[in-house]
Motif scaffolding. Structure first.
Motif, PDB file in Angstrom:
ATOM      1  N   GLY A   1      48.367  41.908  40.687  1.00 21.41           N
ATOM      2  CA  GLY A   1      47.406  40.884  41.067  1.00 21.41           C
ATOM      3  C   GLY A   1      45.993  41.396  41.195  1.00 21.41           C
TER       4      GLY A   1
ATOM      5  N   PRO B   1      42.780  41.792  37.387  1.00 21.67           N
ATOM      6  CA  PRO B   1      41.558  41.047  37.054  1.00 21.67           C
ATOM      7  C   PRO B   1      40.439  41.256  38.070  1.00 21.67           C
ATOM      8  N   LEU B   2      40.785  41.540  39.323  1.00 23.33           N
ATOM      9  CA  LEU B   2      39.747  41.779  40.328  1.00 23.33           C
ATOM     10  C   LEU B   2      38.986  43.060  40.018  1.00 23.33           C
TER      11      LEU B   2
ATOM     12  N   SER C   1      35.804  37.844  48.834  1.00 25.39           N
ATOM     13  CA  SER C   1      37.132  37.694  48.239  1.00 25.39           C
ATOM     14  C   SER C   1      38.230  38.014  49.242  1.00 25.39           C
TER      15      SER C   1
ATOM     16  N   PRO D   1      41.945  33.771  41.771  1.00 30.14           N
ATOM     17  CA  PRO D   1      42.332  35.175  41.618  1.00 30.14           C
ATOM     18  C   PRO D   1      42.172  36.022  42.871  1.00 30.14           C
TER      19      PRO D   1
ATOM     20  N   TRP E   1      45.408  36.495  44.838  1.00 25.96           N
ATOM     21  CA  TRP E   1      46.635  36.978  44.210  1.00 25.96           C
ATOM     22  C   TRP E   1      47.197  38.245  44.841  1.00 25.96           C
TER      23      TRP E   1
ATOM     24  N   PHE F   1      48.204  33.625  35.869  1.00 28.12           N
ATOM     25  CA  PHE F   1      47.780  35.011  36.046  1.00 28.12           C
ATOM     26  C   PHE F   1      47.670  35.720  34.701  1.00 28.12           C
TER      27      PHE F   1
ATOM     28  N   PHE G   1      44.643  34.388  32.582  1.00 27.25           N
ATOM     29  CA  PHE G   1      43.358  34.790  33.154  1.00 27.25           C
ATOM     30  C   PHE G   1      43.120  36.291  32.975  1.00 27.25           C
ATOM     31  N   THR G   2      44.167  37.092  33.122  1.00 29.45           N
ATOM     32  CA  THR G   2      44.024  38.538  32.967  1.00 29.45           C
ATOM     33  C   THR G   2      43.651  38.902  31.538  1.00 29.45           C
TER      34      THR G   2
ATOM     35  N   SER H   1      40.105  37.958  30.941  1.00 26.63           N
ATOM     36  CA  SER H   1      39.223  38.892  31.658  1.00 26.63           C
ATOM     37  C   SER H   1      39.050  40.189  30.880  1.00 26.63           C
TER      38      SER H   1
END
Length: 247
Positions: free
Chosen positions: A143, A146-147, A170, A190, A193, A222, A225-226, A229
């Motif tokens: 999780g 992407p951060l 966040s 995100p 996550w 997820f 989006f990953t 990203s």
């Protein structure tokens, strides 16, 4: 070439507190939780869930700090001239994300292992195996991918202040969405996550009805989006000129 860049970045990070932090933070965090749990009246399931919730909510804050530290190191080394002089910057930027992901994987596994074995020593054998702790830690790490990508981009584009600030926000969002307020929307945010995905997994382990469907519905979001990203990060890195860094 990526392998050489990874090795060079590892050598550069030896003198940074980021490396030491990835060793000490899991030890200190797990130790403090075990100390509190030794006299807490909570049941075992609640203790395990609370640990992963707390670590998951704090993860985005640490990501913001670590990515800001990496950016600051490059900025102090001749205003990022090492990066600007490279004919292809994508591998250099990808290397930094990979190294932090490797460090964080080591940290979350260490924290989970310490908690799991600590439970066994202090309270006797747990109702769940050490494998469950490790799976929850791995899911948390997934999780965070992407951060790390977006925080690294923010650090190099806008500076360490923005990266740290977004990390703190966040973390607050992640903690908020661990409550009932995030029940239906967390999968679309995100920042939640790292806290909510392992929490949902543990609910499945402990037999919570409906948790498995909730997790299944979050996985495609997820993954998409990953991938997006990663693609955008590599595209941005290839066009980065180093002129937008501000404090």
């Amino acid at each position: 070439m990526l392998r050489r860049i990874l090795y060079a970045d590892l050598l550069k990070m030896k003198g940074l507190s980021v490396t030491l932090a990835h060793i000490l933070i899991p030890i200190i965090t797990s130790g403090l939780f075990l100390l509190y749990y030794s006299f807490s009246a909570w049941n075992e399931n609640t203790k395990i869930i609370a640990f992963f919730q707390a670590v998951g909510a704090g993860f985005p804050v640490l990501i913001g700090i670590f990515t800001a530290s990496i950016m600051e190191q490059e900025q102090n080394a001749g205003a990022c001239q090492n990066l600007l002089s490279l004919p292809k910057k994508t591998e250099a930027f990808w290397s930094k994300v990979i190294i932090l992901l490797i460090f964080s994987l080591f940290s979350v596994f260490s924290a989970a292992a310490i908690l799991g074995f600590g439970f066994c020593i202090i309270f006797g054998c747990s109702t769940i195996g050490i494998g469950t702790y490790m799976i929850a830690a791995f899911i948390m790490w997934c999780g965070s991918i992407p951060l790390y990508i977006w925080q690294m981009l923010l650090a190099f584009r806008y500076g360490k202040g923005v990266s740290v600030g977004v990390g703190i926000i966040s973390g607050l969002v992640s903690a908020l969405l661990l409550t009932d307020l995030g029940r239906f929307i967390w999968k679309y945010i995100p920042a939640s996550w790292t806290g909510r995905i392992p929490y949902t997994y543990l609910l499945i382990v402990f037999g919570e009805a409906g948790a498995i469907e909730e997790l299944k519905s979050a996985i495609p979001i997820f993954c998409v989006f990953t991938v997006i990203s990663i693609i955008y990060y590599l595209f941005w890195a290839s066009h980065w000129e180093g002129s937008n860094i501000t404090e």
